[in-house]
Write an enzyme that holds these catalytic residues in place. Sequence first.
Site, PDB file in Angstrom:
ATOM      1  CG  ASP A 261      -0.167  -0.100   2.491  1.00 24.26           C
ATOM      2  OD1 ASP A 261       1.219  -0.252   2.513  1.00 24.26           O
ATOM      3  OD2 ASP A 261      -0.706   0.314   3.517  1.00 24.26           O
ATOM      4  CD  GLU A 262       5.906   1.153   1.890  1.00 24.30           C
ATOM      5  OE1 GLU A 262       6.620   2.070   1.972  1.00 24.30           O
ATOM      6  OE2 GLU A 262       6.109  -0.052   1.935  1.00 24.30           O
TER       7      GLU A 262
END
Length: 344
Positions: A261-262
């Site tokens: 989720d980066e």
Amino acid sequence: MTLLDPKGPALPDVPEPHLTLTPAVLGRMMPLFLWLDRRGRIQAMGPTLEKIVGPGALGTSYARHFSLRRARGRDLGPESFVGRRNIAVTLVRHPSFSLRGTAVELPGADQPGALLVNLSFGIHLSEAVRFFGLTEQDFAASELAIEFLFLAEAKTAVLNELQALTRRLEEARREAESEALSDPLTGLPNRRAFDAGLDRAVKLLARGGRSFALLHLDLDFFKQVNDSLGHPAGDTVLIRVAQVLSEETRRGDLVARVGGDEFMLILRGPIDARRVGAFSERLIARLEEPILYEGKPCKISASIGAVIGHDGAGAVTDRLLADADSALYRSKRAGRGRCTVCED
């Protein structure tokens, strides 16, 4: 006439045989023949040559339809070609087409000086076939040029297929390269592509290029979406985030998914902390809008750490990444859903 027998004495004279051929018969054997009288008027021609020259040529001067020259290009009369090779014949109506041939003087006292010229297209065969709409029936059955034409067509077909194969291989190479540099879920560049883009930005900066901003974005509350609604819901969120990031950035910017989720962004300059802050606020506001999955809202936010690389600041890739990462964690500790900017 006396015939000499190498094994015996000379034989007495014997009558020389004569062969009479009509233009129709000649045309079957030599479809490109040309029969000229001693004044250079056309008496007959082969059916293929007549198809090329057109009707109404019989009885007219050859010079209206042909330009007979030697290889050096000097104009000559038809009598100059008797028994010679490499006769060049250019079509007056189609000067781009040249034929090659040999001329012989026809025997007989009834037409002294008459010439029979046998022609062929030579290296212009392929072009002539296409231009004049010729078929196999327009050539003698023994004409080897047809075999060469078939070979040329086969070669062209093979070359076309090889070129098509080369294009397919090149497309496959580009596709494989694109896949190697893309995130399969979101379609954004992956970490490998981002690292290459950051290296280029740093090198340009060292050569006096414009400043840029490096942003490290981490989604807030993403784990809760996965835990409560499952990974398909999480995939839906990631796809939506990628869409928002792409819509909010400019064409020259770089957006990449570098982890679960980066995301990492490079915003091209000129840029400063104020502009980065305004951009981040707008971006976070859009990401906090509910994302529906099967009718259920998925609520997330984003924490951002940013660093500005300035011209002449001696920016180093590793240090920029470390500073952006440090700024991200400061945003997390400060309550999430915000951006912290660190000037390099």
